[in-house]
Design an enzyme around this catalytic site. Structure first.
Site, PDB file in Angstrom:
ATOM      1  N   ASP A  68       7.141   2.465   5.990  1.00  0.00           N
ATOM      2  CA  ASP A  68       6.950   1.861   4.667  1.00  0.00           C
ATOM      3  C   ASP A  68       7.032   2.904   3.554  1.00  0.00           C
ATOM      4  OD1 ASP A  68       6.474  -0.330   6.258  1.00  0.00           O
ATOM      5  OD2 ASP A  68       4.629  -0.939   5.257  1.00  0.00           O
ATOM      6  N   SER A  72       0.839  -1.214   0.000  1.00  0.00           N
ATOM      7  CA  SER A  72       0.000   0.000   0.000  1.00  0.00           C
ATOM      8  C   SER A  72       0.867   1.254   0.000  1.00  0.00           C
ATOM      9  CB  SER A  72      -0.955   0.015   1.197  1.00  0.00           C
ATOM     10  OG  SER A  72      -0.245   0.143   2.409  1.00  0.00           O
TER      11      SER A  72
END
Length: 397
Positions: free
Chosen positions: A205, A147
């Site tokens: 991330d 994502s």
């Protein structure tokens, strides 16, 4: 008008060391994984903005005047320094026909796309009529930052077409990167996209997806490592589902029950992360074989520690046994309890040994990729320079 066809890519991520201990203030090392998400950007139909996400079955298109009117209604406090508000997300859900509380990947991906489009255009000017298609080599829901790679690609593409960052690809070049200042802006908007999808992400991330290489993360502070070598690995997905929340709670419970036993384990994991950072920063870009035995020992020790914390799983034990039978060293990466593991491939590993290990892992019912860690961050590509596999996937989608 946007007149060029270009592609943007961003890498996934794995945790090299420090999973679970990082929740308790210890150091974690996150590294960019050379499995990437690709975004193809094309001039679109007049006054329309469209997005295709074939991996999650999304194909949506909106007229730009309608988006502009929606933006006018919810434009208050659109800013890369502020998280999306509940009111903004509710209005976007209603506009896109997404049910309240819908958490399927296609709903969250559509919501993130709309939020980033409207927020970025509110600050930097209208997003022109473009056609965006996103395809990924990363499996979703495997803890590999899929994502975030999506959010980083979107942020870079939207900021570029709005003129907030440059289009650094010169005629005749196959790839280009943005300046440090532009990367910082891409990262801050990608983080907002991650907040739409995950609510309260750590920011690791999207930072790995933006800068690539390796990052040190401790107590909310993210520091890119200097000069990280690219290391070959096998990445194996056991395909065993798990709940990160349940695993984290289990570790916490064990620490409360046996603090005198568990706290030294966390301290040891912290020391492994820090020692590993020193080794990686001491390795040249093309590392020689003598560094690898140390990295392999770190893998072995940390894997045992993670089993002590209670986040191992029979599938991960099997993965470690299979690779050990080929003289290779593995550890889980991420939450554990199934999920993924990584296996280090020193430069002197024979291609036959790698192939045999992959076949044995696939025979266990696992998915396996030979890839690299320490990969570059978000990158702009001339479409004709992409690999045949990526071009085929983008053309099919």
């Amino acid at each position: 008008m946007w007149a060029r066809e270009l592609a943007v890519s961003a890498p996934g991520k794995v945790i090299l060391h420090g999973e679970h201990a990082v929740v308790l203030g210890k150091v974690a090392l996150a590294v960019a994984l050379d499995l990437r998400t690709f975004l193809r950007l094309r001039p679109g139909a007049e006054s329309r903005l469209s997005v295709s996400l074939p991996g999650v079955g999304v194909r949506r298109s909106w007229d730009t005047p309608g988006l502009r009117a929606l933006r006018g209604r919810i434009a208050a406090d659109f800013d890369e320094s502020k998280p999306p508000s509940v009111e903004q997300l509710d209005a976007l859900r209603e506009f896109a026909g997404i049910a309240a509380g819908a958490s399927a990947p296609e709903s969250l991906a559509t919501l993130a796309f709309l939020y980033m489009c409207l927020a970025i255009s509110a600050k930097y000017g209208d997003v022109p009529s473009v056609d965006i298609l996103v395809w990924s080599e990363l499996p979703t829901g495997a803890g590999l930052g899929s994502s975030a790679a999506y959010a980083v690609c979107l942020a870079a593409a939207l900021l570029m077409v709005c003129g907030a960052i440059s289009c650094p690809l010169q005629e005749g070049e196959s790839t280009a990167r943005w300046t440090e200042e532009e990367l910082t802006l891409i990262n801050s908007w990608a983080f907002r996209g991650e907040q739409v999808i995950h609510g309260n992400p750590s920011g690791v991330d999207n930072a790995v997806g933006t800068w690539g290489g390796a990052l040190r993360y401790q107590a909310g502070k993210i520091t890119p490592l200097k000069r990280v070598p690219t290391l070959r690995i096998l990445l194996t997905n056991t395909k065993v589902p798990r709940s990160t929340k349940v695993l984290v709670a289990g570790v916490k419970e064990k620490i409360l029950k046996f603090p005198a036993i568990m706290n030294p384990v966390l301290d040891s994991i912290d020391a492994i992360s820090q020692e590993c950072q020193s080794v990686l920063e001491a390795m040249p870009a093309n590392p020689s074989p003598e560094h690898y035995p140390v990295l392999e020992e770190f893998f072995d020790i940390n894997q045992h520690h993670l089993n002590v914390l209670g986040v191992g799983h029979p599938s991960l034990d099997r993965l470690c046994q299979v690779t050990a039978s080929h003289s290779l060293h593995s550890k889980l990466t991420g939450a554990g309890g199934g999920g993924c593991g990584i296996t280090l491939l020193p430069p002197d590993t024979s291609p036959l040994a790698v192939e045999a290990a992959k076949q044995d892992l696939c025979a266990c019912g696992f998915d396996c990729w030979e890839t690299k860690i320490g990969a570059p961050g978000v990158t702009l590509h001339c479409c004709s320079s992409l690999s045949a596999q990526v071009l085929h996937a983008l053309a099919q989608s």
